[in-house]
Design a protein around this motif. Structure first.
Motif, PDB file in Angstrom:
ATOM      1  N   ALA A   1      15.388  -5.188  15.608  1.00  0.00           N
ATOM      2  CA  ALA A   1      14.323  -5.667  16.487  1.00  0.00           C
ATOM      3  C   ALA A   1      13.399  -4.520  16.858  1.00  0.00           C
ATOM      4  N   PRO A   2      12.469  -4.132  15.974  1.00  0.00           N
ATOM      5  CA  PRO A   2      11.584  -2.995  16.283  1.00  0.00           C
ATOM      6  C   PRO A   2      10.623  -3.319  17.419  1.00  0.00           C
ATOM      7  N   ARG A   3      10.328  -2.312  18.218  1.00  0.00           N
ATOM      8  CA  ARG A   3       9.339  -2.426  19.298  1.00  0.00           C
ATOM      9  C   ARG A   3       8.307  -1.314  19.096  1.00  0.00           C
ATOM     10  N   TYR A   4       7.116  -1.480  19.598  1.00  0.00           N
ATOM     11  CA  TYR A   4       6.057  -0.519  19.343  1.00  0.00           C
ATOM     12  C   TYR A   4       5.415  -0.099  20.660  1.00  0.00           C
ATOM     13  N   ALA A   5       5.052   1.175  20.733  1.00  0.00           N
ATOM     14  CA  ALA A   5       4.398   1.713  21.923  1.00  0.00           C
ATOM     15  C   ALA A   5       3.408   2.783  21.492  1.00  0.00           C
ATOM     16  N   ALA A   6       2.348   2.935  22.258  1.00  0.00           N
ATOM     17  CA  ALA A   6       1.285   3.884  21.922  1.00  0.00           C
ATOM     18  C   ALA A   6       1.175   4.951  23.005  1.00  0.00           C
ATOM     19  N   ALA A   7       0.582   6.080  22.615  1.00  0.00           N
ATOM     20  CA  ALA A   7       0.361   7.177  23.553  1.00  0.00           C
ATOM     21  C   ALA A   7      -0.855   7.976  23.122  1.00  0.00           C
ATOM     22  N   VAL A   8      -1.569   8.497  24.091  1.00  0.00           N
ATOM     23  CA  VAL A   8      -2.627   9.477  23.864  1.00  0.00           C
ATOM     24  C   VAL A   8      -2.351  10.645  24.802  1.00  0.00           C
ATOM     25  N   SER A   9      -2.358  11.864  24.262  1.00  0.00           N
ATOM     26  CA  SER A   9      -1.991  13.022  25.076  1.00  0.00           C
ATOM     27  C   SER A   9      -2.652  14.275  24.535  1.00  0.00           C
ATOM     28  N   GLU A  10      -2.994  15.181  25.434  1.00  0.00           N
ATOM     29  CA  GLU A  10      -3.585  16.462  25.049  1.00  0.00           C
ATOM     30  C   GLU A  10      -2.479  17.458  24.752  1.00  0.00           C
ATOM     31  N   HIS A  11      -2.559  18.112  23.595  1.00  0.00           N
ATOM     32  CA  HIS A  11      -1.542  19.100  23.221  1.00  0.00           C
ATOM     33  C   HIS A  11      -1.578  20.262  24.212  1.00  0.00           C
TER      34      HIS A  11
END
Length: 702
Positions: free
Chosen positions: A256-266
């Motif tokens: 049961a795969p789930r997906y999530a996103a992120a945006v972040s400054e290195h």
């Protein structure tokens, strides 16, 4: 033989020393079974049913005593107690399954005909019957006999249909399209619903194959050596942590795969990075999970390098070999102790073989079921082996393959080779691509491999390459005691791959995959496609899955972007699945769908920076040693490593300071104190860097 068992317990294998009273033969379901009446030394009477495969047992004489080894206790069947569910095949009422149902219809029917009301014993093919002799003169009692007295549960089917004989699992009822309202009620009572409770701690998590720790990396740094870059793989580091996987989605599949996103400054480069995580979870409850029967061949490296110190380097100072002064500190000692601990995890119906290899392979123990093997004697023999000679890993594996070659891949049988080695082959096939092809060919035939790396100088690069093969994983041993504890906690998960060939395709022109973190097959990723060869079960803690994430770093895309994803995979039973979803990638400089993806991003950045540092130091060491043109007769092979002293160049001291501040802040944000171990490692490197004056200025990995 344990003669202290005077009772029989449902679903448990036991040993009985009894006096034979009488027997009766009867026909059941067109087959012959026997009923035996026996009494134990304390006068308790038991009834035993002999299966058709074991009937008839002859030569039993009234009044004589016998040892019965490996009897299965079975409670009587109550056919009147039906369950509120109907058979998917014939529609008749089901009843809850019992242990005797797992034995066979003939024994089930015989127990009903004989009106057995108490727990009775079943004598099957695996049961041995031996006369008890008071005078052992002239008795040859040399025979394979189990000494470990472990009992193994026999698992009853969930439900049985007496009308058509069908055994029905809870999972089958859950996925049956025409399930009745009664079925829905029983599933609500007995099992978590796939659409509502998949994130429950009672379901099994999943984690990618490959490395299952970063022990070798940590131990090398703490011992004053610069680790090999491959010793801190993303999937190995992720397996040290538990991850929130995200909200459940409705599915009838096991995965049961789930997906999530992120945006972040290195934190160091300042670049804005986009990430997409694949949460690895399952609909399989812990109660439903059961490891398959094992055909396991342990392959023990007994080459000369295994005589070296566990916490040192065998090939060091321009190829000179360094053996341990104390046998208790050798890699071989740790390997034999670990192998003996592994054998303790096997059940009677598992089969075990042992191969020893140096210049050539030697089959020390042919493949045989554990129940008819003197395992105490086998463990003594393992502890007595000695090391010397070259390392022909290819020959060792082919000897194991020969033992496992018969038969086809089956869902209920796992054929696995477990290597105990420092991964430094110098004879036979030594080229990485040759070895990869060898193990991949076996995997295509359903023979999988686990690598147990021994010693600080174990070759992490080769282990990393080979463990990316279908069904493979690898562990580094820190100590035999810790490994034994780990086996007790997760052995069943270690040997049971559940999902194969997970692919994820991005259908968008806005962005592409730049890197994959958390999979040993990360190099197989292209701009649009990710591939993970194997997912193994993993433990959960408060609903979070250990190692339960694969992280994609994305390039391209400005502003909010909707990404269409197509996931495909094959499950252990051979069924193929696919799923299409749309994931929204957020805009901005700091956004995380949940703490799981945030933790994965922080750990992936940390591992990437440490790999860059280790690679930089190793390259400096290779380029500044000058030329030593003295060629010893036993010149090191490509997989035999010398140590590189711990070094932290100036530019990495500055980068590590930034990385530490960032990791500390992320630890507080996600609330995971286990990340303190990463801060402690950075503190040690920073302290070391402050005490030296490096002369390199090489750009780090981005």
């Amino acid at each position: 033989m344990n003669s202290n068992h005077t009772d029989l317990r449902d679903g448990v294998r036991s040993d009985l020393t009894v006096e034979f009273v009488t027997q009766r033969t009867l026909e059941s379901c067109g087959e012959t079974v026997q009923r035996l009446v026996v009494t134990t030394d304390d006068g308790e009477e038991h009834e035993l049913v002999v299966t058709p495969a074991r009937s008839p047992i002859g030569g039993l004489e009234t009044g004589n005593r016998y040892d019965f080894h490996d009897i299965v206790g079975c409670a009587p069947v109550d056919k009147a107690a039906s369950a509120p569910a109907r058979c998917p095949d014939c529609g008749d009422r089901l009843r809850e399954g019992t242990t005797v149902d797992a034995i066979g219809d003939a024994v089930t029917e015989a127990a009903t005909t004989l009106e057995l009301s108490d727990v009775f014993g079943v004598v099957g093919e695996e049961t041995t019957v031996t006369p008890v002799r008071d005078d052992d003169t002239n008795v040859d009692d040399w025979q394979p006999r189990p000494q470990n007295n472990q009992t193994q549960a026999v698992t009853a089917p969930d439900y049985v249909c007496d009308a058509c004989g069908r055994h029905v699992s809870q999972h089958e009822l859950r996925s049956h399209e025409d399930a009745t309202a009664d079925n829905a009620q029983i599933m609500a009572d007995h099992a978590p619903a796939a659409s509502a409770d998949m994130a429950s701690p009672e379901t099994v998590g999943l984690a990618a194959g490959g490395a299952k720790d970063v022990t070798n990396f940590r131990e090398n740094a703490e011992s004053g050596y610069t680790p090999q870059p491959e010793a801190i793989s993303d999937e190995g580091l992720f397996y040290d942590y538990y991850f929130e996987t995200g909200a459940p989605t409705e599915t009838d599949a096991l995965f049961a795969p789930r997906y999530a996103a992120a945006v972040s400054e290195h934190p160091i480069s300042g670049e804005t990075e986009r990430y997409l995580s694949v949460g690895l979870d399952s609909t399989l409850s812990v109660a439903e999970f059961e490891r398959p029967r094992l055909d396991l061949v342990a392959v023990l490296d007994v080459s000369g390098s295994m005589n070296s110190e566990f916490d040192g380097y065998y090939y060091d100072e321009h190829g000179r070999k360094r053996e341990a002064e104390n046998d208790a500190t050798t890699k071989l000692a740790a390997a034999t102790q670990s192998l003996c601990a592994l054998t303790e995890q096997l059940c009677d119906d598992d089969r075990l073989g042992v191969v020893l290899y140096n210049n050539r392979a030697h089959v020390a123990k042919p493949l045989r079921d554990v129940g008819s093997t003197d395992m105490d004697a086998i463990r003594r023999h393992i502890g007595e082996v000695s090391a010397g000679g070259g390392t022909n890993l290819e020959d060792g594996f082919e000897a194991a393959w020969d033992m496992l070659a018969d038969g086809e891949p089956r869902e209920d049988l796992e054929r696995r080779v477990v290597f105990m080695t420092d991964m430094m082959p110098n004879m036979g096939a030594t080229d990485e691509s040759e070895l990869t092809d060898l193990f991949a060919d076996a995997a295509d035939r359903g023979i999988h491999t686990t690598f147990i790396g021994m010693g600080l100088d174990a070759n992490a690069e080769l282990a990393d390459a080979l463990s990316g093969i279908r069904g493979a994983n690898h562990y580094f041993v820190h100590s035999a005691t810790e490994f034994e504890q780990r086996l007790g906690e997760e052995f069943a998960y270690m040997v049971t791959p559940l999902v194969y060939d997970l692919g994820l395709e991005l259908e968008t022109d806005e962005c592409e995959i730049a890197a994959v973190h958390g999979s040993p097959s990360a190099d197989d990723a292209t701009g649009e496609l990710m591939h993970v060869t194997t997912l193994f079960p993993s433990a959960k803690d408060d609903g979070e899955a250990r190692g339960g994430v694969v992280l994609l770093r994305l390039d391209g895309g400005v502003g909010p972007v909707n990404v269409d994803l197509i996931a495909s995979w094959t499950e252990r039973d051979g069924s193929e699945h696919s799923q299409r979803v749309t994931v929204a990638l957020p805009d901005g400089t700091e956004s995380f769908d949940h703490d799981g993806v945030r933790k994965a991003v922080a750990l992936a950045r940390y591992a990437r920076e440490l790999r860059s540092w280790a690679r930089n130091v190793h390259e400096r060491a290779a380029s500044t040693n000058g030329v030593d043109d003295w060629l010893p007769t036993d010149q090191r092979g490509e997989h035999e490593r010398e140590s590189v002293p711990l070094g932290v160049p100036d530019e990495y001291t500055a980068r590590f300071e930034q990385l530490r501040a960032y990791l500390d802040a992320e630890m507080q944000a996600v609330g995971d104190d286990d990340m303190e171990q990463e801060l402690a490692l950075l503190d040690m490197l920073l302290e070391h860097g402050a005490n030296r004056n490096p002369d390199t200025n090489q750009e780090s990995e981005r």
